[in-house]
Design a protein around this motif. Structure first.
Motif, PDB file in Angstrom:
ATOM      1  N   VAL B 157       0.818  -1.210   0.000  1.00  0.00           N
ATOM      2  CA  VAL B 157       0.000   0.000   0.000  1.00  0.00           C
ATOM      3  C   VAL B 157       0.855   1.265   0.000  1.00  0.00           C
ATOM      4  O   VAL B 157       0.509   2.260  -0.620  1.00  0.00           O
ATOM      5  CB  VAL B 157      -0.988   0.049   1.188  1.00  0.00           C
ATOM      6  N   LEU B 158       1.996   1.212   0.669  1.00  0.00           N
ATOM      7  CA  LEU B 158       2.806   2.431   0.741  1.00  0.00           C
ATOM      8  C   LEU B 158       3.407   2.779  -0.615  1.00  0.00           C
ATOM      9  O   LEU B 158       3.589   3.943  -0.945  1.00  0.00           O
ATOM     10  CB  LEU B 158       3.916   2.289   1.785  1.00  0.00           C
ATOM     11  N   LYS B 159       3.710   1.754  -1.406  1.00  0.00           N
ATOM     12  CA  LYS B 159       4.250   2.049  -2.737  1.00  0.00           C
ATOM     13  C   LYS B 159       3.168   2.567  -3.658  1.00  0.00           C
ATOM     14  O   LYS B 159       3.440   3.345  -4.570  1.00  0.00           O
ATOM     15  CB  LYS B 159       4.899   0.801  -3.324  1.00  0.00           C
ATOM     16  N   THR B 160       1.940   2.133  -3.424  1.00  0.00           N
ATOM     17  CA  THR B 160       0.847   2.616  -4.269  1.00  0.00           C
ATOM     18  C   THR B 160       0.545   4.078  -3.993  1.00  0.00           C
ATOM     19  O   THR B 160       0.327   4.849  -4.931  1.00  0.00           O
ATOM     20  CB  THR B 160      -0.408   1.747  -4.054  1.00  0.00           C
ATOM     21  N   ILE B 161       0.564   4.474  -2.736  1.00  0.00           N
ATOM     22  CA  ILE B 161       0.251   5.885  -2.475  1.00  0.00           C
ATOM     23  C   ILE B 161       1.329   6.821  -3.005  1.00  0.00           C
ATOM     24  O   ILE B 161       1.070   7.980  -3.274  1.00  0.00           O
ATOM     25  CB  ILE B 161      -0.032   6.180  -0.982  1.00  0.00           C
ATOM     26  N   GLN B 162       2.537   6.274  -3.226  1.00  0.00           N
ATOM     27  CA  GLN B 162       3.598   7.111  -3.816  1.00  0.00           C
ATOM     28  C   GLN B 162       3.262   7.500  -5.249  1.00  0.00           C
ATOM     29  O   GLN B 162       3.889   8.378  -5.828  1.00  0.00           O
ATOM     30  CB  GLN B 162       4.925   6.362  -3.808  1.00  0.00           C
ATOM     31  N   GLY B 166       1.685  14.774  -5.188  1.00  0.00           N
ATOM     32  CA  GLY B 166       1.986  15.354  -3.880  1.00  0.00           C
ATOM     33  C   GLY B 166       2.659  14.377  -2.946  1.00  0.00           C
ATOM     34  O   GLY B 166       3.079  14.743  -1.862  1.00  0.00           O
ATOM     35  N   VAL B 167       2.764  13.109  -3.353  1.00  0.00           N
ATOM     36  CA  VAL B 167       3.410  12.103  -2.520  1.00  0.00           C
ATOM     37  C   VAL B 167       4.652  11.622  -3.253  1.00  0.00           C
ATOM     38  O   VAL B 167       4.564  11.164  -4.390  1.00  0.00           O
ATOM     39  CB  VAL B 167       2.486  10.902  -2.257  1.00  0.00           C
ATOM     40  N   GLN B 168       5.807  11.755  -2.612  1.00  0.00           N
ATOM     41  CA  GLN B 168       7.038  11.373  -3.266  1.00  0.00           C
ATOM     42  C   GLN B 168       7.637  10.136  -2.629  1.00  0.00           C
ATOM     43  O   GLN B 168       7.527   9.933  -1.432  1.00  0.00           O
ATOM     44  CB  GLN B 168       8.048  12.517  -3.200  1.00  0.00           C
ATOM     45  N   SER B 169       8.242   9.357  -3.492  1.00  0.00           N
ATOM     46  CA  SER B 169       8.860   8.128  -3.021  1.00  0.00           C
ATOM     47  C   SER B 169      10.167   8.435  -2.315  1.00  0.00           C
ATOM     48  O   SER B 169      10.868   9.380  -2.661  1.00  0.00           O
ATOM     49  CB  SER B 169       9.110   7.238  -4.229  1.00  0.00           C
ATOM     50  N   GLY B 170      10.494   7.602  -1.347  1.00  0.00           N
ATOM     51  CA  GLY B 170      11.743   7.784  -0.620  1.00  0.00           C
ATOM     52  C   GLY B 170      12.957   7.328  -1.404  1.00  0.00           C
ATOM     53  O   GLY B 170      14.081   7.536  -0.985  1.00  0.00           O
ATOM     54  N   TYR B 178       7.165  10.921   1.221  1.00  0.00           N
ATOM     55  CA  TYR B 178       7.284  12.316   1.621  1.00  0.00           C
ATOM     56  C   TYR B 178       6.082  13.046   1.074  1.00  0.00           C
ATOM     57  O   TYR B 178       5.815  12.970  -0.124  1.00  0.00           O
ATOM     58  CB  TYR B 178       8.558  12.914   1.042  1.00  0.00           C
ATOM     59  N   VAL B 179       5.348  13.721   1.932  1.00  0.00           N
ATOM     60  CA  VAL B 179       4.155  14.396   1.472  1.00  0.00           C
ATOM     61  C   VAL B 179       4.370  15.901   1.498  1.00  0.00           C
ATOM     62  O   VAL B 179       4.680  16.478   2.535  1.00  0.00           O
ATOM     63  CB  VAL B 179       2.946  14.010   2.338  1.00  0.00           C
ATOM     64  N   VAL B 214      -5.415  -5.914   4.782  1.00  0.00           N
ATOM     65  CA  VAL B 214      -5.841  -4.519   4.699  1.00  0.00           C
ATOM     66  C   VAL B 214      -7.120  -4.394   3.878  1.00  0.00           C
ATOM     67  O   VAL B 214      -7.282  -5.037   2.854  1.00  0.00           O
ATOM     68  CB  VAL B 214      -4.725  -3.663   4.066  1.00  0.00           C
ATOM     69  N   LYS B 215      -8.024  -3.574   4.388  1.00  0.00           N
ATOM     70  CA  LYS B 215      -9.287  -3.367   3.678  1.00  0.00           C
ATOM     71  C   LYS B 215      -9.259  -2.081   2.873  1.00  0.00           C
ATOM     72  O   LYS B 215      -9.680  -2.030   1.733  1.00  0.00           O
ATOM     73  CB  LYS B 215     -10.419  -3.310   4.700  1.00  0.00           C
ATOM     74  N   ASN B 216      -8.756  -1.039   3.483  1.00  0.00           N
ATOM     75  CA  ASN B 216      -8.962   0.281   2.911  1.00  0.00           C
ATOM     76  C   ASN B 216      -7.860   1.216   3.401  1.00  0.00           C
ATOM     77  O   ASN B 216      -7.388   1.077   4.524  1.00  0.00           O
ATOM     78  CB  ASN B 216     -10.344   0.767   3.407  1.00  0.00           C
ATOM     79  N   ILE B 217      -7.438   2.147   2.545  1.00  0.00           N
ATOM     80  CA  ILE B 217      -6.506   3.163   3.028  1.00  0.00           C
ATOM     81  C   ILE B 217      -7.026   4.551   2.672  1.00  0.00           C
ATOM     82  O   ILE B 217      -7.685   4.735   1.653  1.00  0.00           O
ATOM     83  CB  ILE B 217      -5.081   2.992   2.444  1.00  0.00           C
ATOM     84  N   GLU B 218      -6.743   5.486   3.527  1.00  0.00           N
ATOM     85  CA  GLU B 218      -7.120   6.866   3.254  1.00  0.00           C
ATOM     86  C   GLU B 218      -5.933   7.759   3.584  1.00  0.00           C
ATOM     87  O   GLU B 218      -5.377   7.685   4.668  1.00  0.00           O
ATOM     88  CB  GLU B 218      -8.326   7.269   4.092  1.00  0.00           C
ATOM     89  N   LEU B 219      -5.551   8.564   2.614  1.00  0.00           N
ATOM     90  CA  LEU B 219      -4.417   9.463   2.804  1.00  0.00           C
ATOM     91  C   LEU B 219      -4.892  10.902   2.789  1.00  0.00           C
ATOM     92  O   LEU B 219      -5.588  11.323   1.876  1.00  0.00           O
ATOM     93  CB  LEU B 219      -3.391   9.251   1.688  1.00  0.00           C
ATOM     94  N   THR B 220      -4.532  11.648   3.822  1.00  0.00           N
ATOM     95  CA  THR B 220      -4.852  13.070   3.885  1.00  0.00           C
ATOM     96  C   THR B 220      -3.545  13.836   3.816  1.00  0.00           C
ATOM     97  O   THR B 220      -2.707  13.694   4.705  1.00  0.00           O
ATOM     98  CB  THR B 220      -5.576  13.403   5.208  1.00  0.00           C
TER      99      THR B 220
END
Lengths: 303, 815
Positions: B157-162, B166-170, B178-179, B214-220
């Protein structure tokens, strides 16, 4: 003592776990203006000397740099507050034996414990000044050789020492060694400086591995050779140990210098600035040492 | 923060509620309840629930919360209406209702496969992005994430949100993110409300979140609402699956790196369920036979595992109970018998959360949570008779209550309180050489109270204008026992200030017994106002703006640009002030072709104060027998940027393009001679292109392309000779850019033929990482070669790249 310098393991691990590949690249960098590099040492019982060289842009041609390495027309003098001695340019074959160098050397002044020495260098249109002190030497209680069970041959081992640290905090040490008949000069092993932060006033024993000659050898120690010869002393040799003390600023300079020299091992850290006492215009250090010499013959301890 | 602004915000909220009050007297009905998946009974997060009239015109809508609960209030009126609900991958739900009395309902959405008909997606209420007042928020279902190419077959999931703007990969293969110019410690990562302090396994190549659990993720990433706090940059809220309420099922997968197994089912049908999910890597098991006896790595191994467990119990329609736990460890062992050197390094997270949902009535919902979370790192090594042990970690005991109150048709009020007791163990080292024990100081722990109160109101002022105002009041207090070392310029401890208290790894128990004898060290109180508004231009377009003011009381200090388990968390103290972040953002949201395409442009400007770094020249040993913050320096940061997003949300071909143009800098008086420099995660350009194609019922394909400006590094400027060594002098910090990062990935998921008589289903996922084998820079290093004596000296720079083209196959099953 540099027990945390294990980053090379991290790199090695990355290499093993993932098929990392590397290639040579060109970094397109602006030229950096040359600076005067001061390497000055004053030790108890010895004439002070100063090696003046020029820095170079990092990727500039090596031949050109080495051809113009030494600054030969500088004015260099050292003062202890009452007397001043001018250092004269001489050809030296001992300090960096077997490599001959040009060095500014005093002919009258001799370092004394407890005194503060002021250095002035006028070179390349700049005046550089620095000051240092010769600290009280601390002799080692004893020195001995001990076989290392993990070594690949049973005639290999480390040189051990016992040290009684003076009661006050803030003693900083440096260890140099020379194998007679093998090394051309006294050499600094990996992690050659340490302080008494963690054993103040106590009596401790510690081992040191063999030092390498950075001038004549490749310095890359990789994990594959951890267990082989470069780290161990061989029985039968005689080793001269020079054990010195220095003030905190001098210690800090040497410590960071060693970290920077190893920077290739840890590309993930932010590079450090070496804390010079020469000022913005120059690079390097003018440092005082309070030293004692000792000799150990590498024979296994009686069982 | 001036008192003035605080007062104004209170007035704003009061005003909103006052306006809401008259509506009590009007005739009003509330439709409330839970949404769940028909087959499994799993509650649905973020499902759209809305009321339409007989003509199909929308009257009112809402989205379900993290527990699947919704509540919609409307004016009472006669006639026929329909309650509809939608959720990705499930069929729409429709129920005829009347709006003359309150209604409590459980919505069950059937999965497509059950209905067995080609679903024609009706373009209904899918303009949540336009409607919501919230901006900078992205929600993703696990279904979407699982369709994308996975690095070595590990769904992450963390790679998908990258891949979101506005979300940068490490970095290469890294789960660190990094947001909007914020550091990795400025993201609040929650797993079922418990804070996960280090979400990375081994150098960040994999995250601790097992996709099956994991069911669901939400990023703010902007406009953080008042119920969240404690971090400057973002909130990543991850919900674990609850477990099937109807039938027992098992699913799992066998991949290149790891295998997974999940079992779930009812404990009591439709009342209680459980889910247990486990994952373990087996590179160590596979590699061991191939390591020759002569290798220095003989006897060394590395593996990690994760265990997730959750139970939920529906006590009644009004009460639900959830118990979630996570336990994960990385274990690295290194043995080199020849050199007499061995090390064992385990580290990982553990958490447990107990949550109780209670419905007072259809307008007031409360969730009460008790949470434990723990991160620890251990290092044990020995060489000859020298032994060293190192321990560091952070442990939290956390209690919170979150209320949702719907006082009228136009208001959605959230308020709550939160208390956390932190125990920090920044570093605890012991070392022995033979009989001699080094004096490395006492165990230094740091304890702190962390409390917050908040209120926010989502207020629909008119059809066009909706605002969300919030206020968060926070208090952070470091308490004793604590020893503050005062140091002189020679780095020597010259004085010690003692703060009293009980030194214990679990002081909360002692506190209960001893009654809070711990002496306060320092106390910070802060007010954090939040504001967001939406102006709807028409049904398909809106303009939004937000302002957030955040404080962060705990800080991650890192000596490295890699995500290393040695990174330590430290609290705000007498030396470390709370980090302060202020963010302004505006956005334009527009949907096209009946919400088939969603698009947005968001601009942000952000300032960060009291940022923490180690001082220049600090080495990994500096924390020993010292307060870590004695080695910190403090500065500020700034980031601004524009984020463009275009998403195709419907049809056989779906996907999105995200592009971010941004600039992030830092300025520390004691770093880089006080000059401003680019943050190491400053990316001028960051582009992601994601495409999924449902070719047939059984085969789906997906592709990812990413492009990002190279990382900034500090280049060498000069070399010189000193002490017979070549010394490198470095230029100003982060003034050189590595080559840009770009990469394409492909994947195909092939499901086995449907067989209605068989419960067993399986699928293959074939992923190709780095399709054109781009050698992306991971780092560069300098290597002077040769020596002076023979004149062979050469200065060279090498670029190291980690992953060439990497195909992987994963087999997944379900029964």
């Amino acid at each position: 003592m540099k027990i945390f310098r294990k980053y090379r393991l991290v790199i090695a691990l990355l290499g093993v776990l993932f098929s990392a590949c590397e290639k040579e690249i060109n970094l397109d960098l602006p030229d950096a203006e040359d600076k005067v590099v001061v390497e000055g040492v004053i030790e108890n019982g010895k004439h002070p000397y100063v090696i003046l060289t020029r820095s170079s842009s990092y990727f500039a041609a090596v031949d050109e740099w080495l051809d113009n390495l030494f600054i030969e027309d500088a004015t260099v003098y050292v003062s202890d507050g009452s007397t001043t001695d001018t250092l004269r340019l001489t050809f030296d074959t001992e300090i960096y034996a077997p490599v001959p160098i040009l060095v500014y050397k005093a002919s009258n002044m001799i370092g004394e414990v407890g005194k503060t020495y002021q250095l002035t260098v006028i070179a390349e249109g700049k005046t550089l000044t620095a000051s240092t002190i010769i600290t009280q030497p601390v002799p080692l209680d004893s020195l001995w050789y001990q076989r290392e069970p993990g070594a690949e041959a049973d005639t290999l081992g480390y040189v051990w020492a016992q040290l009684t640290d003076p009661p006050e905090l803030g003693n900083n040490y440096a260890w140099f060694s020379k194998i007679l008949g093998q090394n051309d000069r006294l050499l600094a092993p990996l992690g050659y400086t340490f302080d008494d932060k963690f054993f103040n006033g106590a009596t401790i024993t510690f081992p040191y591995q063999k030092a390498e000659d950075e001038l004549t050898q490749q310095s890359n120690v990789d994990v594959d050779t951890l267990s082989s010869h470069p780290w161990f002393y061989a029985e039968g040799d005689t080793v001269v140990i020079k054990f010195c003390t220095m003030d905190y600023a001098h210690y800090r300079f040497r410590e960071v210098l060693e970290e920077v020299a190893e920077a290739g091992d840890n590309p993930f850290s932010s590079p450090s600035t070496v804390p010079s006492n020469i000022g913005e215009e120059g690079l390097g250090y003018w440092g005082g040492f309070g030293c004692v010499m000792d000799t150990v013959i590498l024979e296994p301890l009686e069982e | 923060m001036t008192i003035n602004v605080v007062v104004r915000f209170f007035l704003f909220i009061l005003l909103g509620l006052l306006i809401a009050l008259p509506s009590f007297s009007q005739e009003k009905v509330t439709i409330s309840g839970y949404a769940q998946e028909e087959e499994t009974g799993e509650s649905l997060i973020g499902a759209s629930v809305y009321i339409v009239d007989a003509e199909g015109t929308m009257v009112k809508g809402a989205a379900t919360n993290a527990y699947g609960f919704f509540s919609i209030s409307s004016q009472a009126t006669s006639g026929t209406f329909y309650l509809k609900a939608q959720y990705i991958g499930l069929n729409d739900y429709t129920k005829e209702i009347t709006l003359d009395k309150d209604l409590s309902v459980t919505i069950s959405l059937k999965s497509n496969s059950v209905v067995k008909q080609e679903v024609i997606v009706t373009a209904q209420k899918s303009n949540v992005n336009v409607e919501a007042v919230q901006m900078g928020t992205v929600e993703m279902e696990m279904e979407t994430i699982k369709e994308l190419p996975a690095f070595l077959g590990e769904v992450d999931v963390l790679k998908t949100i990258q891949l979101l703007p506005g979300v940068q990969s490490g970095g290469e293969g890294n789960t660190g993110f990094y947001v909007r110019g914020g550091g990795p410690d400025q993201n609040l990562i929650l797993l079922d409300e418990a804070v996960i302090y280090n979400a990375a396994h081994l150098f960040g190549f994999f995250s601790v979140f097992n996709g099956d659990a994991v069911k669901n993720i939400e990023l703010t990433k902007g406009g953080m609402p008042a119920q969240y706090g404690g971090r400057l940059a973002s909130v990543l809220d991850i919900s674990m699956k609850e477990g099937n309420m109807r039938e027992h099922h098992a699913e799992g997968g066998i991949g290149v790196i790891s295998s997974r197994l999940t079992v779930q089912g009812p404990i009591k049908k439709d009342t209680a369920s459980y889910i247990i999910s486990a994952r373990r890597t087996y590179a160590d098991v596979l590699a061991t036979p191939f390591i020759p006896d002569s290798s220095d790595f003989k006897g060394s191994s590395y593996y990690f595992y994760d265990l997730n467990m959750k139970m939920n119990y529906r006590i009644s329609h009004k009460d639900r109970l959830f118990f979630s736990t996570y336990f994960g460890r990385d274990v690295f062992e290194f043995n080199n018998e020849d050199a007499g050197f061995g090390a064992k390094i385990p580290w990982g997270n553990a958490m447990a959360s107990l949550r109780w949902n209670h419905l007072f009535n259809n307008k007031l919902f409360v969730n009460t949570s008790l949470i434990f979370s723990d991160y620890q790192f251990e290092f044990e090594a020995g060489q000859q008779d020298f032994n060293i042990k190192l321990f560091s970690g952070i442990r939290d005991w956390n209690a919170k209550m979150d209320f949702t109150w719907l006082p009228g048709t136009k208001h959605n009020v959230k308020f709550g309180l939160n208390y956390i007791f932190h125990t920090f163990t920044p570093s605890n080292v012991s070392a022995q050489a033979g009989d001699f024990t080094f004096d490395l100081g006492d165990v230094i722990r740091m304890y702190a109270h962390d409390a917050a109160l908040y209120i926010s109101d989502d207020w629909e002022i008119s059809d066009r204008i909706k605002v969300n105002g919030g206020l968060r009041a926070t208090m952070f207090q470091q308490i004793g026992p604590f020893e503050r070392y005062i140091k002189n310029e020679l780095d020597q401890i010259v004085d010690t200030v003692n703060y009293g208290g009980v030194n214990d790894p679990n002081p909360i128990l002692k506190l209960l017994i001893d009654g809070g004898l711990n002496e306060p060290v320092v106390t910070y109180r802060r007010i954090e106002p939040r504001f967001a508004m939406r102006y709807k231009i028409n049904e398909t377009a809106s303009v939004k703006a937000s302002y957030t003011h955040n404080y962060q009381y705990i800080h991650l200090a890192s000596l490295s640009s890699l995500s290393l388990p040695t990174d330590i968390w430290v609290p705000s103290s007498t030396l470390v002030q709370p980090q302060k972040g202020i963010q302004y953002s505006v956005g334009f949201f527009k949907n096209f072709f009946h919400d088939m395409f969603e698009s947005s442009v968001e601009l942000y400007y952000k300032t960060m104060e009291n940022q923490v770094e180690y001082r220049e020249g600090a080495s990994p040993g500096v924390n020993i027998a010292d307060n870590p913050d004695n080695n910190f320096v403090f500065g500020s940061g700034e980031s601004y940027g524009a984020e463009f997003f275009l998403k195709k949300a419907k049809g056989k071909v779906q996907g999105w393009i995200g592009y971010t143009l941004s600039r992030t800098t830092r300025q520390f008086p004691d770093i880089n001679n006080g000059k401003e420099y680019f943050a190491k995660y400053d990316r001028r350009h960051d582009l992601s292109f994601i495409l999924t194609y449902k070719w047939t019922e059984r085969i789906s394909l997906s592709a990812v392309f990413v492009y990002a400006t190279g990382n900034s590094i500090t280049p060498p400027s000069r070399r010189y000779l000193w002490g017979g060594q070549i010394v490198t002098e470095f230029a100003e910090r982060n003034t050189y850019r590595l080559a840009p990062y770009h990469r394409a990935d492909l994947s195909a998921t092939i499901k086995s033929k449907k067989n209605e008589n068989r419960k067993f289903q399986s699928s293959w996922n074939i992923s190709i990482y780095n399709l054109y084998s781009r050698a992306n820079p991971f780092f560069i290093y300098l290597d002077p070669e040769g020596n002076f004596a023979d004149g062979s000296l050469k200065f060279k720079a090498y670029q190291v790249s980690l992953f060439p083209i990497l195909p992987s196959v994963t087999w997944n099953f379900k029964f």
